[in-house]
Write a protein that holds these residues in place. Sequence first.
Motif, PDB file in Angstrom:
ATOM      1  N   VAL B 197      20.504 -74.007  18.597  1.00 26.76           N
ATOM      2  CA  VAL B 197      19.849 -73.845  17.206  1.00 26.76           C
ATOM      3  C   VAL B 197      18.984 -72.722  17.447  1.00 26.76           C
ATOM      4  N   LYS B 198      18.901 -71.904  16.389  1.00 27.44           N
ATOM      5  CA  LYS B 198      18.210 -70.526  16.609  1.00 27.44           C
ATOM      6  C   LYS B 198      17.331 -70.300  15.082  1.00 27.44           C
ATOM      7  N   VAL B 199      16.445 -69.619  15.351  1.00 28.49           N
ATOM      8  CA  VAL B 199      15.793 -69.041  14.128  1.00 28.49           C
ATOM      9  C   VAL B 199      15.476 -67.825  14.353  1.00 28.49           C
ATOM     10  N   VAL B 200      15.454 -66.811  13.536  1.00 25.86           N
ATOM     11  CA  VAL B 200      15.034 -65.380  13.617  1.00 25.86           C
ATOM     12  C   VAL B 200      13.693 -65.103  12.885  1.00 25.86           C
ATOM     13  N   ILE B 201      12.810 -64.757  13.658  1.00 33.53           N
ATOM     14  CA  ILE B 201      11.396 -64.675  13.324  1.00 33.53           C
ATOM     15  C   ILE B 201      11.147 -62.961  13.058  1.00 33.53           C
ATOM     16  N   LYS B 202      10.388 -62.674  12.082  1.00 32.90           N
ATOM     17  CA  LYS B 202      10.102 -61.404  11.917  1.00 32.90           C
ATOM     18  C   LYS B 202       8.841 -61.178  12.800  1.00 32.90           C
ATOM     19  N   LEU B 203       8.816 -59.919  13.197  1.00 31.10           N
ATOM     20  CA  LEU B 203       7.544 -59.431  14.066  1.00 31.10           C
ATOM     21  C   LEU B 203       7.948 -58.107  13.817  1.00 31.10           C
ATOM     22  N   PRO B 204       6.669 -57.183  13.404  1.00 26.76           N
ATOM     23  CA  PRO B 204       6.662 -55.668  13.404  1.00 26.76           C
ATOM     24  C   PRO B 204       6.894 -55.113  14.809  1.00 26.76           C
ATOM     25  N   GLU B 205       7.721 -53.970  14.712  1.00 26.44           N
ATOM     26  CA  GLU B 205       8.064 -53.399  16.016  1.00 26.44           C
ATOM     27  C   GLU B 205       7.148 -53.023  17.046  1.00 26.44           C
ATOM     28  N   THR B 206       6.045 -52.422  16.504  1.00 34.08           N
ATOM     29  CA  THR B 206       4.957 -51.976  17.743  1.00 34.08           C
ATOM     30  C   THR B 206       4.389 -53.169  18.117  1.00 34.08           C
ATOM     31  N   ILE B 207       4.104 -54.170  17.135  1.00 39.35           N
ATOM     32  CA  ILE B 207       3.453 -55.063  17.582  1.00 39.35           C
ATOM     33  C   ILE B 207       4.115 -55.874  18.757  1.00 39.35           C
ATOM     34  N   LEU B 208       5.436 -56.224  18.311  1.00 36.49           N
ATOM     35  CA  LEU B 208       6.392 -56.649  19.303  1.00 36.49           C
ATOM     36  C   LEU B 208       6.417 -56.201  20.688  1.00 36.49           C
ATOM     37  N   THR B 240      13.761 -60.523  22.421  1.00 35.68           N
ATOM     38  CA  THR B 240      13.237 -59.715  21.418  1.00 35.68           C
ATOM     39  C   THR B 240      14.271 -58.639  20.712  1.00 35.68           C
ATOM     40  N   ASN B 241      14.328 -58.676  19.371  1.00 29.80           N
ATOM     41  CA  ASN B 241      15.321 -57.658  18.705  1.00 29.80           C
ATOM     42  C   ASN B 241      14.433 -56.329  18.479  1.00 29.80           C
ATOM     43  N   ARG B 242      15.054 -55.495  17.617  1.00 31.59           N
ATOM     44  CA  ARG B 242      13.846 -54.545  17.224  1.00 31.59           C
ATOM     45  C   ARG B 242      12.790 -55.024  16.752  1.00 31.59           C
ATOM     46  N   ASP B 243      12.941 -55.595  15.289  1.00 30.09           N
ATOM     47  CA  ASP B 243      11.680 -56.101  14.751  1.00 30.09           C
ATOM     48  C   ASP B 243      11.711 -57.546  14.463  1.00 30.09           C
ATOM     49  N   THR B 244      12.540 -58.318  15.205  1.00 26.22           N
ATOM     50  CA  THR B 244      12.552 -59.633  14.921  1.00 26.22           C
ATOM     51  C   THR B 244      12.823 -60.297  16.331  1.00 26.22           C
ATOM     52  N   LEU B 245      12.429 -61.602  16.462  1.00 29.51           N
ATOM     53  CA  LEU B 245      12.535 -62.322  17.531  1.00 29.51           C
ATOM     54  C   LEU B 245      13.811 -63.366  17.389  1.00 29.51           C
ATOM     55  N   SER B 246      14.722 -63.370  18.547  1.00 29.71           N
ATOM     56  CA  SER B 246      15.649 -64.800  18.229  1.00 29.71           C
ATOM     57  C   SER B 246      14.972 -65.782  19.113  1.00 29.71           C
ATOM     58  N   LEU B 247      14.629 -66.954  18.694  1.00 28.31           N
ATOM     59  CA  LEU B 247      14.215 -68.038  19.141  1.00 28.31           C
ATOM     60  C   LEU B 247      15.263 -69.286  19.058  1.00 28.31           C
ATOM     61  N   GLY B 248      15.602 -69.946  20.254  1.00 31.56           N
ATOM     62  CA  GLY B 248      16.505 -70.854  20.147  1.00 31.56           C
ATOM     63  C   GLY B 248      16.366 -71.941  20.929  1.00 31.56           C
ATOM     64  N   ALA B 249      16.941 -73.147  20.972  1.00 29.60           N
ATOM     65  CA  ALA B 249      16.940 -74.382  21.698  1.00 29.60           C
ATOM     66  C   ALA B 249      18.484 -74.487  22.021  1.00 29.60           C
ATOM     67  N   VAL B 250      18.818 -74.777  23.189  1.00 29.85           N
ATOM     68  CA  VAL B 250      20.151 -74.872  23.552  1.00 29.85           C
ATOM     69  C   VAL B 250      20.538 -76.095  24.365  1.00 29.85           C
ATOM     70  N   TYR B 251      20.900 -77.288  23.815  1.00 29.96           N
ATOM     71  CA  TYR B 251      20.891 -78.534  24.588  1.00 29.96           C
ATOM     72  C   TYR B 251      22.541 -79.099  24.827  1.00 29.96           C
TER      73      TYR B 251
END
Lengths: 296, 625
Positions: B197-208, B240-251
């Motif tokens: 299960v995954k969520v894509v999370i917004k995070l501005p590029e240079t902050i990331l 880390t993606n360009r200006d997003t994060l892929s956060l997931g849990a795999v079980y």
Amino acid sequence: MPVRPLNVGVIVKLEPDFSEGNVSYNPDGTLNRAETKNILGPHSAAATLAAFYCKVKYDAKVAIGTMGPPIANQALRQAQLISNADELHLYSDRIFAGADTLATAEVLRLGVSRMNNGLGADIVISGHRASDGETGQTGPQTAWKLGYPFIGNVIDFHIDQEGKSIYAKRFISLYGFYDVIEEIQAPLPVFISADPSYKPSFNTISERLSLARNLNEARNKADNFEKYLQVFNSEGLGADPRYVGLPGSPTIVYKVEKIPKAKAKRRVEFVDGNDTVKLDMVAKKLIQLMTEAPIK
Amino acid sequence: MERYDVAIVGGGTSGLTALRQLANLGKQAVLLEAGNTPGTKNISGGILYSKKPKNGRVYNIEDVFGREFIDDAPYERSITQYILHATSKDKLYSIDLTPVHEYQINYAYSVLLSKLIPWLAKEASDMSEKMGGGIISGVHLRSVRWEQGNSDIVIDTDELEPFRVKAVIAADGVNSELAEVTKARNKFSSEQLYQGVKVVIKLPETILEERFKVTSEEGAAHLFAGDVTMNHIGGGFLYTNRDTLSLGAVYHMDSLMDNPIEPSRLIDTLIRNKLVAEFVKDRVPAKKSSQALISKDEEIRQHFMAVKLLKNWNNLRSEYYSRDGIKRLIESGKYGTKDEIESRIAFLENELVEKYNYEFGDNYVELEYSTKLIPDGKRCRMKAPYYKNILFVGDAAGRGVFVGPRIEGLNVGIDDAVRAANAVARSLDRNNFDEQYLGNFYTKSVEESPYTRDMKEIDKDYLKIFLDCSKNIPKDIVGSRYGMIFKLMSSGTLRGIAVGFANMLGFDRLLPLVESVDTYVNVPVELADRLGKTIDSNYVPTTPSLQERIAKLDYNDDSIPHIQVTKPRSEFMVKMASLCPTRCYSYENGNVILQHEGCIECGTCAYETLWRHPRGTKGVSYKYG
């Protein structure tokens, strides 16, 4: 023997964009035509889609024509994006102004004969009617002037190129029933008007591949639509000034009146909820109305 | 009936690779994709590897799509950090696994499939059109059949007239309907699957970039084990993606079946981990509840004004924090200096706070929620991945390399797809589609793939690098459980013998030992408790509800349900009430009831239902993937 490519002509109308935010009104509440954005009308779009169907299915040559002021360009670009048309025609001349449906049909008749490098069209397609004029006459009158058989409200069709005929399905009303589908065959050349509900379907792999190719081509063409645009004036069309514009229009607008609001037929009566005698009457009245009401 | 040489079913990374490879070889193929356009139905964890094994060769994506892939394709970042975190409450023990990650790779890119796949689709279809083929979207395969005395396959779909092909490449994913209709393999059971299960999370590029200490091209991957798993076998990941994060849990599905917890809760738990929370944190506006009595009209007016300001604030801030964004804003002529942009952002914030009752604080912005099943290649790869003249690739063939921190699916499918395309092209040349000539040849080719070897046995070089990375772990923590294994593995000479012995035992007998609650939960928790550093953070993320997550997804509802419940009282189905990621199942009066409208087509419930994909263009569409 290779079959000659099918030539398709579409006549479209530029209409005011009635969608929210695009309509502009004069202080007196009438439509401000100069300020209101113009788009390809929804009925014209259906006609254009029918031409696209010919393009995808029969690899047809498609030409789209409209009569109007030079600002009609954008509507033609829009039509090209939908249909991947090979030619865009704008019939534009000051003397065309003030034309009624008959005078418009004359210009369009001449326009159709200029289409597809002067070969004309095996099928001419128009919309059902325009959403600003609502007469629905220009199409049939153009067909009459061209001398082509006219099939209205077409919802589906296919062409037998060798037999030079069209097999079409159209909506008709029969014995008070609407949406009856009639199947009809007619010789080419033919004039059809696309029903507002017309939607082409592509059901084989080859059609779908052709669809993808044509959509791609249409995007590229519409980006440079000026390359495909030809503007014809009265002279270019060889129009007889007696039959076009105001002189060619037998319609006389005597007076324009606002349509009065119809009087409401319903009557309101307040009944006290505690008055059982009155409530009994209400119940009886409802039962009577429900039993007498026609079943639809 | 129309005839084509090859049909490829499924427009994911494998299917598109097969299409392009066939076109490269001058062969005609049509690819059927059920989604509205390619890339709307695809989900991945998010790392695409290109590899260079020492023994044998694998086909990488650039071998098929050319150097243009590296130069032009819209991948996200090149992953150059790979860190495993053992978690226990607010304590964390981290192990740098970058050398493990870099084992035999050319590169590893983080990817979002909804961006990458349209690029692949365009490249593949442009080439394929020249061979008379291409991509047909919005078409869902219903069945395949063979006519008597003819090896041609007739394909029936929900949308098109039947057509005939000489061979089929099945790239229709983990819930392969081709496998189902041909019975080429059994449905995958819970022992053979992971649920991701995954969520894509917004995070501005240079902050990331500042937060993860990476340059503008680089990215980081973080893995999590320990208490964040809520006692399941598997772990969390953050890429880390360009200006997003892929956060997931795999079980592992069987551990989820033993202890069913809603997928959205698993992801919430991961987000609330102190380190993850600090990673995803951003400046987010929120509306304060207001006591002031205002008219409905005024409320609507204020709402529209606030929405407009929020949009401006959001756009300007995203641009400000994007690569060269400040430069672009100044060049546009709207702003003279960096200070001007900053004061404009501050002004917008101030307006929202002062006039519209907003407050700005720490929170995070979730963009998309998704779920996918992942076939555990070690346990479910098809030994002979074909049926008659249909070849199965990637997830459809149950193939992927998941060994400890090694998580590879996309590249395995790509390698399969090239092998399948090559096999089919060879058959087309000889017009021979016999099992012997096509299926067996393909099976042999797949067996030769280094990826297949990794699904069958332990790679001792990989293991050595892994052990080197984790050499600081005190022996007594692992001692009680794996003391013997560690001792054997730590010595050069003994390792060879130990690995040899382990491989003789086979993965089947070894896996229950290695993949256990001890490995994924107890050892990491103990590590973090004893040696971990405490993460100092007061920020507790407000996670969206499942309803809010579902509301953000795009659906084109299919009025005909694509799932039928056949065993409404089975133990399995009762668990689905918890394990369905969008809560499509409810439990009433002893029966499990389905409402398919929110289904995101993961297939978690497929094992005991009649499960099909929705018809063409129907169902969920992802924007990130």
